[in-house]
Write an enzyme that holds these catalytic residues in place. Structure first.
Site, short mmCIF file in Angstrom:
data_model
loop_
_atom_site.label_atom_id
_atom_site.label_comp_id
_atom_site.label_asym_id
_atom_site.label_seq_id
_atom_site.Cartn_x
_atom_site.Cartn_y
_atom_site.Cartn_z
N GLU A 1 -0.12 -1.33 5.60
CA GLU A 1 0.98 -1.00 6.52
C GLU A 1 0.81 0.45 6.98
O GLU A 1 0.95 0.76 8.16
CB GLU A 1 2.33 -1.17 5.83
CG GLU A 1 3.53 -1.04 6.78
CD GLU A 1 4.08 0.37 6.92
OE1 GLU A 1 4.90 0.59 7.83
OE2 GLU A 1 3.69 1.27 6.16
N ASP B 1 0.83 -1.22 0.00
CA ASP B 1 0.00 0.00 0.00
C ASP B 1 0.86 1.26 0.00
O ASP B 1 2.03 1.24 0.40
CB ASP B 1 -0.98 0.01 1.18
CG ASP B 1 -0.29 -0.08 2.54
OD1 ASP B 1 0.68 -0.84 2.68
OD2 ASP B 1 -0.72 0.63 3.47
ZN LIG Z 1 6.66 2.21 4.11
#
Ligand SMILES: [Zn+2]
Length: 386
Positions: free
Chosen positions: A137, A75
């Protein structure tokens, strides 16, 4: 085609998937899965509960134990409200740099891993090589937590992990944790001229925020001696407050986004216990005396453990040896490293590009950094081959 050109081609494809954390990453995951399947890896997909996102876990070589794990998140942070000089999802090369959202954080590392997977697949591997590519994340390491559970369930126990976050290929052996929350204050609406008939959600949010700021002060005094972080104490930040309507209405709702970054486990419990006690012993009884339905609830956005530096760390030692560095550093930003460390792996953070460029408009990675990453991953072959 040389490996740098090949990596650049892959990176262009990866950048073209607009995998902003709020959106699906499935197309990119499908691309990664096809690629790794094609080079002969065993590929596992691990979907988020709502099915719109997935982690990918792939293995080259035999066995579940003792492997070397290369990890990156798929992401990227949003581009809205950022002033880009070109389409962030159409990679542009200029003056030895590749521009695009995710070039340094951290699709460059993933592209280099894919390039090298072809070489690793041809080695007589003495231990398996794993690739872990996660989702969410940037919003609290949500995907990595799901992946950790998958590894536990399947009895997969790599011995070391390299997290390719942008460190300009420097070995990083520690970072703070990052815990993010949204706290909701539910009061009772009423006319502003009669505060006693309502429960002012903003008033309680302000008192909660003041308590958080007191805690932030205490945390400075709790900094461990010889702490290596900058600053060396656990920091706390209130990032957003929303609530209310207009001057003369008692607001019934307010919410507060806040975070803290623990340097030690003890601070994690200190912050949580102190604020929870303040809510349960002081704020809530007052609110509920005035309206039994009033409430304060806290949503955990993400609780990412830190990576505490340790004397023994094989992952760090390998990176130091292969890159010729003589010491490892600590950084102020969080990664998935602590989640893997909690599974018993030795973990180091080391990847191409600079955190200076991450999350910014016109994010870029230097081609020389990608090259340095490829050369590191090539040297790693000496640790993988029988
Ligand atoms: Zn990162």
């Amino acid at each position: 085609m040389n490996q740098l050109d090949h990596t650049q081609d892959i990176l262009r494809q990866l950048i073209a998937y607009p995998t902003i954390s709020a959106d699906s990453n499935l197309q990119m995951i499908e691309y990664l899965a096809d690629y790794l399947d094609h080079v002969g890896a065993d590929v596992l997909l691990n979907h988020a509960r709502d099915g719109t996102k997935a982690n990918l876990f792939a293995t080259l070589g035999q066995g579940h134990e003792n492997g070397v794990l290369l990890s990156g998140h798929t992401d990227v942070v949003p581009v809205a409200d950022q002033d880009w000089s070109h389409d962030p999802f159409d990679m542009v090369e200029r003056d030895g740099r590749l521009y695009g959202r995710g070039t340094c954080d951290m699709k460059g590392f993933i592209a280099a891993c894919l390039t090298k997977a072809q070489d690793y697949a041809k080695l007589p591997l003495k231990t398996p090589v794993h690739f872990a590519f996660t989702y969410d994340e940037e919003t609290g390491c949500i995907g990595a937590q799901g992946l950790a559970k998958l590894l536990q369930d399947q009895g997969i126990t790599p011995r070391l992990a390299i997290i390719g976050e942008p460190t300009r290929m420097k070995a990083i052996e520690g970072h703070k944790g990052c815990c993010e929350y949204t706290t909701h204050f539910h009061g009772k609406a009423g006319h502003g001229s009669m505060p006693d008939i309502g429960v002012n959600a903003i008033e309680y949010a302000m008192r909660y925020g003041t308590k958080l700021m007191d805690i932030a002060q205490d945390l400075q005094g709790r900094a461990p001696e010889n702490g290596r972080f900058a600053p060396p104490w656990t920091t706390l930040n209130i990032g957003r407050i929303t609530g209310g309507h207009i001057h003369n209405v008692i607001p019934e709702n307010c919410s507060m986004d806040w975070e803290f970054r623990p340097v030690q486990d003890a601070d994690f419990s200190y912050v949580k216990n102190t604020i929870e006690t303040y809510v349960s012993d002081t704020l809530l009884p007052e609110m509920q005396r005035r309206d039994p339905n009033a409430n304060i609830t806290t949503e955990i956005v993400g609780e990412v453990v830190g990576l505490e530096p340790t004397d023994q760390n094989e992952a760090r030692d390998i990176v130091l040896e292969l890159t010729g560095q003589n010491h490892a550093d600590v950084v102020p930003f969080g990664t998935e490293a602590g989640i893997f460390a909690a599974l018993g792996m030795s973990v180091v953070v080391c990847g191409p590009g600079s955190i200076e460029q991450a999350h910014k408009p016109d994010e870029f990675i230097d081609l020389s950094q990608l090259d340095a990453c490829l050369s590191f991953l090539t040297k790693l072959e000496s640790k993988l081959a029988a």
